[in-house]
Design an enzyme around this catalytic site. Structure first.
Site, PDB file in Angstrom:
ATOM      1  N   LYS A  42       0.836  -1.219   0.000  1.00  0.00           N
ATOM      2  CA  LYS A  42       0.000   0.000   0.000  1.00  0.00           C
ATOM      3  C   LYS A  42       0.868   1.266   0.000  1.00  0.00           C
ATOM      4  O   LYS A  42       0.610   2.201  -0.746  1.00  0.00           O
ATOM      5  CB  LYS A  42      -0.924   0.035   1.232  1.00  0.00           C
ATOM      6  CG  LYS A  42      -1.871  -1.141   1.341  1.00  0.00           C
ATOM      7  CD  LYS A  42      -2.747  -1.028   2.563  1.00  0.00           C
ATOM      8  CE  LYS A  42      -2.022  -1.073   3.886  1.00  0.00           C
ATOM      9  NZ  LYS A  42      -1.316  -2.335   4.184  1.00  0.00           N
ATOM     10  N   ARG A 120      -8.968   1.342   9.623  1.00  0.00           N
ATOM     11  CA  ARG A 120      -8.557  -0.038   9.851  1.00  0.00           C
ATOM     12  C   ARG A 120      -9.577  -0.807  10.671  1.00  0.00           C
ATOM     13  O   ARG A 120      -9.396  -2.006  10.903  1.00  0.00           O
ATOM     14  CB  ARG A 120      -7.251  -0.026  10.626  1.00  0.00           C
ATOM     15  CG  ARG A 120      -6.059  -0.482   9.861  1.00  0.00           C
ATOM     16  CD  ARG A 120      -4.894  -0.373  10.806  1.00  0.00           C
ATOM     17  NE  ARG A 120      -3.813  -1.175  10.383  1.00  0.00           N
ATOM     18  CZ  ARG A 120      -2.778  -0.700   9.692  1.00  0.00           C
ATOM     19  NH1 ARG A 120      -2.729   0.545   9.323  1.00  0.00           N
ATOM     20  NH2 ARG A 120      -1.800  -1.506   9.376  1.00  0.00           N
ATOM     21  N   ARG A 159      11.938  -5.615   3.935  1.00  0.00           N
ATOM     22  CA  ARG A 159      11.640  -4.176   3.825  1.00  0.00           C
ATOM     23  C   ARG A 159      12.638  -3.319   4.612  1.00  0.00           C
ATOM     24  O   ARG A 159      13.026  -3.657   5.723  1.00  0.00           O
ATOM     25  CB  ARG A 159      10.232  -3.897   4.334  1.00  0.00           C
ATOM     26  CG  ARG A 159       9.975  -2.402   4.417  1.00  0.00           C
ATOM     27  CD  ARG A 159       8.562  -2.048   4.554  1.00  0.00           C
ATOM     28  NE  ARG A 159       7.921  -2.670   5.696  1.00  0.00           N
ATOM     29  CZ  ARG A 159       6.622  -2.565   5.938  1.00  0.00           C
ATOM     30  NH1 ARG A 159       5.856  -1.907   5.105  1.00  0.00           N
ATOM     31  NH2 ARG A 159       6.098  -3.136   6.995  1.00  0.00           N
ATOM     32  N   ARG A 192      11.870  -2.080  10.304  1.00  0.00           N
ATOM     33  CA  ARG A 192      10.812  -1.814  11.281  1.00  0.00           C
ATOM     34  C   ARG A 192      10.721  -2.919  12.331  1.00  0.00           C
ATOM     35  O   ARG A 192      10.804  -4.092  12.003  1.00  0.00           O
ATOM     36  CB  ARG A 192       9.464  -1.680  10.550  1.00  0.00           C
ATOM     37  CG  ARG A 192       9.154  -0.258  10.182  1.00  0.00           C
ATOM     38  CD  ARG A 192       7.980  -0.124   9.295  1.00  0.00           C
ATOM     39  NE  ARG A 192       6.763  -0.815   9.712  1.00  0.00           N
ATOM     40  CZ  ARG A 192       5.603  -0.701   9.073  1.00  0.00           C
ATOM     41  NH1 ARG A 192       5.522   0.072   7.997  1.00  0.00           N
ATOM     42  NH2 ARG A 192       4.536  -1.351   9.483  1.00  0.00           N
ATOM     43  N   ARG A 203       0.086  -9.108  13.276  1.00  0.00           N
ATOM     44  CA  ARG A 203      -0.486  -8.124  12.341  1.00  0.00           C
ATOM     45  C   ARG A 203      -1.436  -8.788  11.348  1.00  0.00           C
ATOM     46  O   ARG A 203      -2.484  -8.232  11.017  1.00  0.00           O
ATOM     47  CB  ARG A 203       0.635  -7.411  11.584  1.00  0.00           C
ATOM     48  CG  ARG A 203       1.348  -6.400  12.459  1.00  0.00           C
ATOM     49  CD  ARG A 203       2.681  -6.009  11.882  1.00  0.00           C
ATOM     50  NE  ARG A 203       2.578  -5.235  10.673  1.00  0.00           N
ATOM     51  CZ  ARG A 203       3.581  -5.052   9.822  1.00  0.00           C
ATOM     52  NH1 ARG A 203       4.750  -5.613  10.032  1.00  0.00           N
ATOM     53  NH2 ARG A 203       3.413  -4.323   8.755  1.00  0.00           N
TER      54      ARG A 203
HETATM   55  P1  AP5 Z   1       4.908  -1.573   1.613  1.00  0.00           P
HETATM   56  O1  AP5 Z   1       4.569  -0.681   0.467  1.00  0.00           O
HETATM   57  O2  AP5 Z   1       5.706  -0.984   2.732  1.00  0.00           O
HETATM   58  O3  AP5 Z   1       3.599  -2.310   2.157  1.00  0.00           O
HETATM   59  P2  AP5 Z   1       2.386  -1.778   3.046  1.00  0.00           P
HETATM   60  O4  AP5 Z   1       1.159  -2.462   2.565  1.00  0.00           O
HETATM   61  O5  AP5 Z   1       2.393  -0.283   3.093  1.00  0.00           O
HETATM   62  O6  AP5 Z   1       2.809  -2.397   4.426  1.00  0.00           O
HETATM   63  P3  AP5 Z   1       2.764  -1.826   5.887  1.00  0.00           P
HETATM   64  O7  AP5 Z   1       3.472  -2.870   6.719  1.00  0.00           O
HETATM   65  O8  AP5 Z   1       3.324  -0.433   5.962  1.00  0.00           O
HETATM   66  O9  AP5 Z   1       1.308  -1.830   6.188  1.00  0.00           O
HETATM   67  P4  AP5 Z   1       0.748  -1.839   7.556  1.00  0.00           P
HETATM   68  O10 AP5 Z   1      -0.642  -1.564   7.177  1.00  0.00           O
HETATM   69  O11 AP5 Z   1       0.993  -2.993   8.424  1.00  0.00           O
HETATM   70  O12 AP5 Z   1       1.608  -0.692   8.320  1.00  0.00           O
HETATM   71  P5  AP5 Z   1       1.258   0.765   8.795  1.00  0.00           P
HETATM   72  O13 AP5 Z   1       2.504   1.556   8.713  1.00  0.00           O
HETATM   73  O14 AP5 Z   1       0.028   1.275   8.167  1.00  0.00           O
HETATM   74  O15 AP5 Z   1       5.680  -2.841   0.991  1.00  0.00           O
HETATM   75  C1  AP5 Z   1       6.203  -3.869   1.816  1.00  0.00           C
HETATM   76  C2  AP5 Z   1       7.564  -4.342   1.256  1.00  0.00           C
HETATM   77  O16 AP5 Z   1       7.358  -4.955  -0.011  1.00  0.00           O
HETATM   78  C3  AP5 Z   1       8.592  -3.207   0.993  1.00  0.00           C
HETATM   79  O17 AP5 Z   1       9.887  -3.657   1.308  1.00  0.00           O
HETATM   80  C4  AP5 Z   1       8.463  -2.917  -0.504  1.00  0.00           C
HETATM   81  O18 AP5 Z   1       9.673  -2.409  -1.049  1.00  0.00           O
HETATM   82  C5  AP5 Z   1       8.118  -4.300  -1.047  1.00  0.00           C
HETATM   83  N1  AP5 Z   1       7.247  -4.239  -2.216  1.00  0.00           N
HETATM   84  C6  AP5 Z   1       6.160  -3.426  -2.372  1.00  0.00           C
HETATM   85  N2  AP5 Z   1       5.589  -3.650  -3.572  1.00  0.00           N
HETATM   86  C7  AP5 Z   1       6.310  -4.646  -4.148  1.00  0.00           C
HETATM   87  C8  AP5 Z   1       6.203  -5.341  -5.399  1.00  0.00           C
HETATM   88  N3  AP5 Z   1       5.265  -5.059  -6.286  1.00  0.00           N
HETATM   89  N4  AP5 Z   1       7.104  -6.322  -5.673  1.00  0.00           N
HETATM   90  C9  AP5 Z   1       8.087  -6.620  -4.776  1.00  0.00           C
HETATM   91  N5  AP5 Z   1       8.252  -5.975  -3.598  1.00  0.00           N
HETATM   92  C10 AP5 Z   1       7.373  -5.015  -3.288  1.00  0.00           C
HETATM   93  O19 AP5 Z   1       0.884   0.491  10.329  1.00  0.00           O
HETATM   94  C11 AP5 Z   1       1.866   0.047  11.270  1.00  0.00           C
HETATM   95  C12 AP5 Z   1       1.225  -0.094  12.635  1.00  0.00           C
HETATM   96  O20 AP5 Z   1       0.728   1.191  13.073  1.00  0.00           O
HETATM   97  C13 AP5 Z   1      -0.003  -1.007  12.709  1.00  0.00           C
HETATM   98  O21 AP5 Z   1       0.355  -2.351  12.881  1.00  0.00           O
HETATM   99  C14 AP5 Z   1      -0.729  -0.435  13.946  1.00  0.00           C
HETATM  100  O22 AP5 Z   1      -0.111  -0.825  15.131  1.00  0.00           O
HETATM  101  C15 AP5 Z   1      -0.500   1.062  13.785  1.00  0.00           C
HETATM  102  N6  AP5 Z   1      -1.574   1.700  12.998  1.00  0.00           N
HETATM  103  C16 AP5 Z   1      -1.436   2.365  11.812  1.00  0.00           C
HETATM  104  N7  AP5 Z   1      -2.622   2.820  11.378  1.00  0.00           N
HETATM  105  C17 AP5 Z   1      -3.536   2.430  12.307  1.00  0.00           C
HETATM  106  C18 AP5 Z   1      -4.946   2.577  12.406  1.00  0.00           C
HETATM  107  N8  AP5 Z   1      -5.647   3.226  11.446  1.00  0.00           N
HETATM  108  N9  AP5 Z   1      -5.559   2.045  13.481  1.00  0.00           N
HETATM  109  C19 AP5 Z   1      -4.881   1.401  14.441  1.00  0.00           C
HETATM  110  N10 AP5 Z   1      -3.552   1.216  14.399  1.00  0.00           N
HETATM  111  C20 AP5 Z   1      -2.867   1.724  13.341  1.00  0.00           C
END
Ligand code: AP5
Length: 249
Positions: A42, A120, A159, A192, A203
């Site tokens: 994402k 979420r 990542r 991370r 997660r």
């Molecule tokens: P990446 O683009 O980083 O994936 P992502 O879907 O953004 O993954 P996240 O882990 O950031 O999502 P998340 O929802 O768990 O984390 P968030 O920061 O929102 O890609 C992943 C990897 O794959 C990278 O290395 C990239 O280079 C590679 N890649 C991407 N596309 C590719 C492709 N096509 N081919 C090959 N490789 C590829 O949340 C973190 C934490 O914050 C949560 O767990 C929670 O504790 C808290 N939090 C955040 N928002 C909320 C909320 N709204 N409510 C409650 N808690 C929240």
């Protein structure tokens, strides 16, 4: 569609007292939500779409990580949030909602937005619906990135993220030019804490329980746009752009 300058996200990342660098207004302010399991890509897509559409990439994860790093004396709410994130659990709705509400100017920004990681939970989705209705704006689509969980886990283990500008890399699939250093701003990259295997398991379970039900929620509103998340980031972005254009026309 030609690339646009990427918005700098100052008001989103640092809080509403900060002013973003002015951007030329896009012809259509796109307002999108990106859904999908943790690590599906994402953030990577939000970054690419932001360059194509000129809309700001709004990630609640980036704001929470930023707050955790920059505050020398964290509040009890921020300490609790950091603990949740390290375990892979969700931060409580009221903490996340405070963050989004404080940044509601980003939601009504005439440049549009690409929400990544929010909403979420069902409660967050309902609160966002209310905020959007109060602002008199509407969503264009909710893009749901689809991929088997086993492939996603491999993406997460490699990542790396830039401490300063939050650019996302992968050690083998999307490496930086110099090992451990961001191509864009030259800062160090980090792994991370919630990408450790035990946190990834939590997660994924949390995603299935709390976030996956939003797929039906937005399908019922006629907003859901499923997109396959296999292939290179550019291929997935092109697929998303095509789906968005088809929907618009
Ligand atoms: P990446 O683009 O980083 O994936 P992502 O879907 O953004 O993954 P996240 O882990 O950031 O999502 P998340 O929802 O768990 O984390 P968030 O920061 O929102 O890609 C992943 C990897 O794959 C990278 O290395 C990239 O280079 C590679 N890649 C991407 N596309 C590719 C492709 N096509 N081919 C090959 N490789 C590829 O949340 C973190 C934490 O914050 C949560 O767990 C929670 O504790 C808290 N939090 C955040 N928002 C909320 C909320 N709204 N409510 C409650 N808690 C929240």
């Amino acid at each position: 569609m030609p690339s646009q300058a990427k918005p700098n996200r100052a008001a989103w990342l640092e809080g509403s007292s900060n002013v973003c660098a002015p951007q030329p207004g896009p012809t259509h302010p796109w307002r999108l939500i990106l859904l999908g399991a943790p690590g599906v890509g994402k953030g990577t897509q939000a970054d690419l779409l932001s360059q194509r559409l000129g809309a700001c990439h709004l990630s609640t994860g980036d704001v929470l990580r930023n707050a955790g790093q920059s505050v020398s004396e964290p509040t009890p709410a921020m300490t609790a949030a950091r603990d949740c994130m390290q375990r892979g659990a969700l931060v409580p709705d009221h903490t996340v909602w405070e963050i989004v509400r404080e940044r509601s100017a980003c939601i009504r920004c005439r440049g549009g937005f690409i929400l990544d990681g929010f909403p979420r939970t069902r409660l967050q989705a309902e609160l966002l619906n209310q905020l959007i209705a109060d602002e008199g704006i509407s969503l264009d689509a909710v893009v749901n990135y689809e991929m088997p969980i086993a492939k996603i886990v491999e993406r997460l283990s490699g990542r790396r993220i830039c401490k300063a500008c939050k650019a996302v890399y992968h050690v083998t699939r999307q490496p930086s030019k110099t090992d451990g250093v961001c191509d864009t701003c030259g800062e160090n990259l980090f792994h991370r804490e919630d990408d450790r295997p035990e946190a990834v398991t939590v997660r994924m379970e949390t995603y299935e329980r709390s976030t996956a039900p939003l797929i039906e929620f937005y399908r019922d509103f006629g907003l859901l746009l499923p997109v396959a998340a296999a292939g290179s980031p550019e291929e997935i972005c092109a697929r998303t752009m095509e789906a968005l254009q088809n929907r618009k026309s």
